[in-house]
Design a protein around this motif. Structure first.
Motif, PDB file in Angstrom:
ATOM      1  N   VAL A  76       0.784  -1.301   0.118  1.00  0.00           N
ATOM      2  CA  VAL A  76       0.111   0.681  -0.212  1.00  0.00           C
ATOM      3  C   VAL A  76       1.401   1.084  -0.197  1.00  0.00           C
ATOM      4  O   VAL A  76       1.482   1.263   1.114  1.00  0.00           O
ATOM      5  CB  VAL A  76      -1.000  -0.170   1.085  1.00  0.00           C
ATOM      6  CG1 VAL A  76      -1.823   1.112   0.902  1.00  0.00           C
ATOM      7  CG2 VAL A  76      -1.547  -1.338   1.473  1.00  0.00           C
ATOM      8  N   TYR A  77       0.716   1.976  -1.043  1.00  0.00           N
ATOM      9  CA  TYR A  77       1.508   3.188  -1.498  1.00  0.00           C
ATOM     10  C   TYR A  77       0.562   4.493  -1.257  1.00  0.00           C
ATOM     11  O   TYR A  77      -0.426   4.192  -1.969  1.00  0.00           O
ATOM     12  CB  TYR A  77       2.122   3.473  -2.668  1.00  0.00           C
ATOM     13  CG  TYR A  77       2.525   4.241  -3.106  1.00  0.00           C
ATOM     14  CD1 TYR A  77       4.107   4.723  -2.505  1.00  0.00           C
ATOM     15  CD2 TYR A  77       2.974   5.482  -3.914  1.00  0.00           C
ATOM     16  CE1 TYR A  77       4.846   6.035  -3.014  1.00  0.00           C
ATOM     17  CE2 TYR A  77       2.486   6.369  -4.211  1.00  0.00           C
ATOM     18  CZ  TYR A  77       4.228   6.643  -4.023  1.00  0.00           C
ATOM     19  OH  TYR A  77       4.288   7.818  -4.278  1.00  0.00           O
ATOM     20  N   CYS A  78       1.211   5.489  -0.623  1.00  0.00           N
ATOM     21  CA  CYS A  78       0.725   7.055  -0.387  1.00  0.00           C
ATOM     22  C   CYS A  78       1.051   7.579  -0.730  1.00  0.00           C
ATOM     23  O   CYS A  78       2.619   8.436  -0.492  1.00  0.00           O
ATOM     24  CB  CYS A  78       0.199   6.724   1.389  1.00  0.00           C
ATOM     25  SG  CYS A  78      -1.051   8.573   1.405  1.00  0.00           S
ATOM     26  N   ASP A  79       0.525   8.847  -1.425  1.00  0.00           N
ATOM     27  CA  ASP A  79       1.579   9.738  -2.120  1.00  0.00           C
ATOM     28  C   ASP A  79       2.295  10.983  -1.654  1.00  0.00           C
ATOM     29  O   ASP A  79       2.629  12.213  -1.627  1.00  0.00           O
ATOM     30  CB  ASP A  79       0.946  10.098  -3.401  1.00  0.00           C
ATOM     31  CG  ASP A  79       1.822  10.642  -4.675  1.00  0.00           C
ATOM     32  OD1 ASP A  79       3.377  10.335  -4.966  1.00  0.00           O
ATOM     33  OD2 ASP A  79       1.524  11.321  -5.647  1.00  0.00           O
ATOM     34  N   ALA A  80       1.740  11.015  -0.384  1.00  0.00           N
ATOM     35  CA  ALA A  80       2.220  12.331   0.685  1.00  0.00           C
ATOM     36  C   ALA A  80       1.500  11.881   2.095  1.00  0.00           C
ATOM     37  O   ALA A  80       0.322  10.973   2.518  1.00  0.00           O
ATOM     38  CB  ALA A  80       1.109  13.114   0.096  1.00  0.00           C
ATOM     39  N   GLY A  81       1.917  12.299   2.881  1.00  0.00           N
ATOM     40  CA  GLY A  81       1.556  12.273   3.791  1.00  0.00           C
ATOM     41  C   GLY A  81       0.627  12.681   5.026  1.00  0.00           C
ATOM     42  O   GLY A  81       0.938  13.775   5.466  1.00  0.00           O
ATOM     43  N   ARG A  82      -0.691  13.090   4.538  1.00  0.00           N
ATOM     44  CA  ARG A  82      -1.724  13.375   4.941  1.00  0.00           C
ATOM     45  C   ARG A  82      -2.366  12.910   5.430  1.00  0.00           C
ATOM     46  O   ARG A  82      -2.022  11.253   5.272  1.00  0.00           O
ATOM     47  CB  ARG A  82      -2.107  14.232   3.587  1.00  0.00           C
ATOM     48  CG  ARG A  82      -2.006  15.910   3.118  1.00  0.00           C
ATOM     49  CD  ARG A  82      -0.758  16.601   3.523  1.00  0.00           C
ATOM     50  NE  ARG A  82      -0.001  18.067   3.366  1.00  0.00           N
ATOM     51  CZ  ARG A  82       0.368  18.707   3.036  1.00  0.00           C
ATOM     52  NH1 ARG A  82      -1.441  18.899   3.303  1.00  0.00           N
ATOM     53  NH2 ARG A  82       0.924  19.565   2.637  1.00  0.00           N
ATOM     54  N   GLU A  83      -3.947  13.197   5.664  1.00  0.00           N
ATOM     55  CA  GLU A  83      -5.166  11.914   5.786  1.00  0.00           C
ATOM     56  C   GLU A  83      -4.518  10.338   5.720  1.00  0.00           C
ATOM     57  O   GLU A  83      -5.170   9.368   6.070  1.00  0.00           O
ATOM     58  CB  GLU A  83      -6.073  12.634   5.681  1.00  0.00           C
ATOM     59  CG  GLU A  83      -6.561  13.546   7.080  1.00  0.00           C
ATOM     60  CD  GLU A  83      -6.374  15.127   5.728  1.00  0.00           C
ATOM     61  OE1 GLU A  83      -6.700  16.222   6.662  1.00  0.00           O
ATOM     62  OE2 GLU A  83      -5.512  15.099   4.922  1.00  0.00           O
ATOM     63  N   GLU A  84      -5.028  10.687   4.042  1.00  0.00           N
ATOM     64  CA  GLU A  84      -4.730   9.282   2.968  1.00  0.00           C
ATOM     65  C   GLU A  84      -3.741   8.335   3.780  1.00  0.00           C
ATOM     66  O   GLU A  84      -3.645   7.586   3.986  1.00  0.00           O
ATOM     67  CB  GLU A  84      -4.890   9.560   2.424  1.00  0.00           C
ATOM     68  CG  GLU A  84      -5.715  10.523   1.400  1.00  0.00           C
ATOM     69  CD  GLU A  84      -5.779  11.445   1.464  1.00  0.00           C
ATOM     70  OE1 GLU A  84      -6.448  12.097   1.029  1.00  0.00           O
ATOM     71  OE2 GLU A  84      -4.021  12.027   1.654  1.00  0.00           O
ATOM     72  N   ALA A  85      -2.287   9.320   4.677  1.00  0.00           N
ATOM     73  CA  ALA A  85      -1.396   7.916   5.142  1.00  0.00           C
ATOM     74  C   ALA A  85      -1.946   7.268   6.328  1.00  0.00           C
ATOM     75  O   ALA A  85      -1.330   6.399   6.364  1.00  0.00           O
ATOM     76  CB  ALA A  85       0.248   8.899   5.203  1.00  0.00           C
ATOM     77  N   ILE A  86      -2.621   8.152   7.477  1.00  0.00           N
ATOM     78  CA  ILE A  86      -2.865   7.234   7.915  1.00  0.00           C
ATOM     79  C   ILE A  86      -4.072   6.148   7.821  1.00  0.00           C
ATOM     80  O   ILE A  86      -3.415   5.101   8.583  1.00  0.00           O
ATOM     81  CB  ILE A  86      -3.491   7.895   9.463  1.00  0.00           C
ATOM     82  CG1 ILE A  86      -3.243   9.250   9.561  1.00  0.00           C
ATOM     83  CG2 ILE A  86      -4.783   7.572  10.130  1.00  0.00           C
ATOM     84  CD1 ILE A  86      -3.986  10.588  10.160  1.00  0.00           C
ATOM     85  N   ALA A  87      -4.539   6.450   6.815  1.00  0.00           N
ATOM     86  CA  ALA A  87      -4.868   5.431   6.267  1.00  0.00           C
ATOM     87  C   ALA A  87      -4.922   3.984   6.071  1.00  0.00           C
ATOM     88  O   ALA A  87      -5.281   2.814   5.754  1.00  0.00           O
ATOM     89  CB  ALA A  87      -6.420   5.847   5.560  1.00  0.00           C
ATOM     90  N   ALA A  88      -3.891   4.617   5.091  1.00  0.00           N
ATOM     91  CA  ALA A  88      -2.843   3.557   4.096  1.00  0.00           C
ATOM     92  C   ALA A  88      -2.078   2.383   4.534  1.00  0.00           C
ATOM     93  O   ALA A  88      -1.765   1.160   4.790  1.00  0.00           O
ATOM     94  CB  ALA A  88      -2.182   4.448   3.158  1.00  0.00           C
ATOM     95  N   VAL A  89      -1.694   3.293   5.483  1.00  0.00           N
ATOM     96  CA  VAL A  89      -0.311   2.438   7.028  1.00  0.00           C
ATOM     97  C   VAL A  89      -1.045   1.917   7.704  1.00  0.00           C
ATOM     98  O   VAL A  89      -1.041   0.886   8.227  1.00  0.00           O
ATOM     99  CB  VAL A  89       0.202   3.505   7.818  1.00  0.00           C
ATOM    100  CG1 VAL A  89       0.598   2.788   9.076  1.00  0.00           C
ATOM    101  CG2 VAL A  89       1.421   4.141   7.156  1.00  0.00           C
ATOM    102  N   GLU A  90      -2.647   1.864   8.055  1.00  0.00           N
ATOM    103  CA  GLU A  90      -3.223   1.287   9.183  1.00  0.00           C
ATOM    104  C   GLU A  90      -3.586  -0.261   8.221  1.00  0.00           C
ATOM    105  O   GLU A  90      -3.701  -1.346   8.812  1.00  0.00           O
ATOM    106  CB  GLU A  90      -4.198   2.203   9.459  1.00  0.00           C
ATOM    107  CG  GLU A  90      -4.060   3.039  10.956  1.00  0.00           C
ATOM    108  CD  GLU A  90      -5.489   3.361  11.413  1.00  0.00           C
ATOM    109  OE1 GLU A  90      -6.030   3.326  11.497  1.00  0.00           O
ATOM    110  OE2 GLU A  90      -5.188   4.930  12.454  1.00  0.00           O
ATOM    111  N   ALA A  91      -4.294   0.428   7.212  1.00  0.00           N
ATOM    112  CA  ALA A  91      -4.868  -0.822   6.562  1.00  0.00           C
ATOM    113  C   ALA A  91      -3.607  -2.132   6.080  1.00  0.00           C
ATOM    114  O   ALA A  91      -3.845  -3.180   5.627  1.00  0.00           O
ATOM    115  CB  ALA A  91      -5.400  -0.053   5.228  1.00  0.00           C
ATOM    116  N   ALA A  92      -1.864  -1.488   5.694  1.00  0.00           N
ATOM    117  CA  ALA A  92      -1.336  -2.484   5.348  1.00  0.00           C
ATOM    118  C   ALA A  92      -1.057  -3.009   6.122  1.00  0.00           C
ATOM    119  O   ALA A  92      -0.615  -4.122   5.985  1.00  0.00           O
ATOM    120  CB  ALA A  92      -0.139  -1.782   4.303  1.00  0.00           C
TER     121      ALA A  92
END
Length: 416
Positions: free
Chosen positions: A76-92
């Motif tokens: 799971v790759y996220c292209d910025a350290g914003r709100e989406e990063a929280i979801a991406a790291v937790e989902a991964a």
């Protein structure tokens, strides 16, 4: 999407997840052979305390969608350290796969500044700390992340690469302009005119007003100068009213968004760039189009082109007295640096911006040769294909545990 397309061409299976900003937008479509998913709406007006407009609820919806998506992924790759990063790291973490977050932006527009100014920013920073790998694109961002406590073993520096030469099917920029004018009449440009392009957010932080305030004097000095201001923001109506009040209605265009803006870059004669935003897409695209660049003397711009402040200041001073004279040609592409081939100005002295534009318009052929030389140097020193290779290598190392030589293609979920 540039990264997703590059990964797809490198053999990876890529699914892109991005929010939608209107209920009428399609939830799923295909772009350049990549599946793009937009299942969750994000509100343009920002987060509020009402209903589904809270950041926490958006993060939860996004995380749950990634976890429940039937398309299995290896990263799971996220292209910025914003709100989406929280979801991406937790989902991964829930899926048992590695997560990768890229720290995006520069200067005042960077994720580092976002981390400092809100509670959700601190939460995002904590999530990025937990990612299996963190990607930065410059030495200063690398140092800053380590200074903030980032794990040295998990941070990787991958520069944002310059893409291949932008090609279009028409023989000259003038033919391209005529074709574009048939689609959008605002883009009509008389044969003898030169086009100044700006692609920035229309707000005070972007610095766009430096160009807007100089437009009247430039138009009086250079006959037939046209301004294309591409972007949106709270100052859009203010800028339009000012330019119209200055009698420049027939000399400006403020068109809407473009599905692919490459033709806009190819049709202009030069681009002015002022703010810290844009060094991940606008400036690299202008370089790939061999468009002469006029840049504000900022720390972000200097680092991108690898020059120091004294060099830039000297070049600004050199051009004050002979604004219409071409600067000397590079002897060869190896000895010359790209930062010496672009035009610089001091944002605190708008006159230096006008000098730079006068110099380019006064000798367009020479300016285009310099821009082509800039493109050759940047494509060699910041190649996009090399950047994609490094992404693929990193992803394969993470999915294989520690083996960098695996040839297995990977499937990635790209949360943007």
């Amino acid at each position: 999407m540039e990264l997703a397309t590059g990964l797809r061409l490198a053999g990876a299976q890529v699914s892109v997840l991005t929010p939608k900003h209107a209920g009428s937008w399609a939830e799923k479509f295909t772009f350049r052979e990549c599946q793009v998913h937009r299942p969750i709406r994000m509100f343009r007006t920002g987060w509020t305390a009402r209903g589904d407009r809270t950041a926490s609820r958006y993060i939860r919806y996004l995380r749950d969608w990634i976890e429940s998506d039937p398309t299995s992924c290896d990263i799971v790759y996220c292209d910025a350290g914003r709100e989406e990063a929280i979801a991406a790291v937790e989902a991964a973490h829930a899926l048992g796969v590695p997560s990768v977050v890229r720290l995006s932006g520069h200067g005042e527009c960077s994720d580092f500044e976002f981390f400092k100014h809100s509670r959700i920013g601190k939460r995002c920073r904590s999530a990025v700390m937990d990612a299996a790998a963190v990607i930065v694109d410059s030495a200063s961002a690398h140092r800053r992340w380590l200074a903030e406590g980032g794990d040295k073993a998990r941070v990787h520096r991958i520069a944002h690469g310059i893409g291949p030469t932008i090609e279009h099917g028409l023989s000259s920029p003038k033919n391209l302009r005529r074709a574009m004018a048939r689609i959008n009449g605002d883009l009509f440009v008389p044969e003898s005119c030169s086009v100044v392009l700006s692609v920035e957010r229309l707000d005070r932080n972007s610095g766009i007003m430096t160009l807007v305030k100089s437009a009247y004097l430039l138009s009086n000095k250079i006959q037939g100068l046209q301004f294309w201001l591409i972007g949106d923001g709270p100052l859009r109506e203010t800028i339009y009213a000012r330019l119209k009040g200055d009698g420049l209605r027939q000399s400006m265009a403020m068109p809407g968004s473009f599905g692919s803006p490459d033709d806009v870059f190819a049709a202009a004669d030069l681009m002015v760039h002022v703010g810290d935003a844009g060094f991940e897409h606008q400036v690299p695209t202008a370089i790939a189009a061999a468009l002469p660049l006029v840049l504000a003397n900022t720390e972000t711009a200097r680092e991108f082109f690898g020059v120091n402040e004294s060099e830039v200041r000297q070049r600004i001073i050199e051009r004050r007295g002979d604004a219409l004279q071409p600067a000397p040609e590079a002897v060869d592409g190896v000895s010359e640096r790209a930062g010496h081939l672009v035009w610089w100005f001091d944002p605190a002295r708008p006159k230096t911006l006008r000098f730079a534009i006068e110099q380019i318009v006064g000798n367009l052929e020479h300016a285009r040769r310099r821009a082509q030389q800039t493109r050759r140097i940047m494509q060699r020193t910041r190649s996009r294909s090399e950047s994609i290779e490094r992404y693929v290598t990193l992803f394969r190392q993470l999915t294989a545990g520690s083996s960098p030589n695996t040839s297995q293609s990977t499937s990635m979920e790209n949360a943007q």
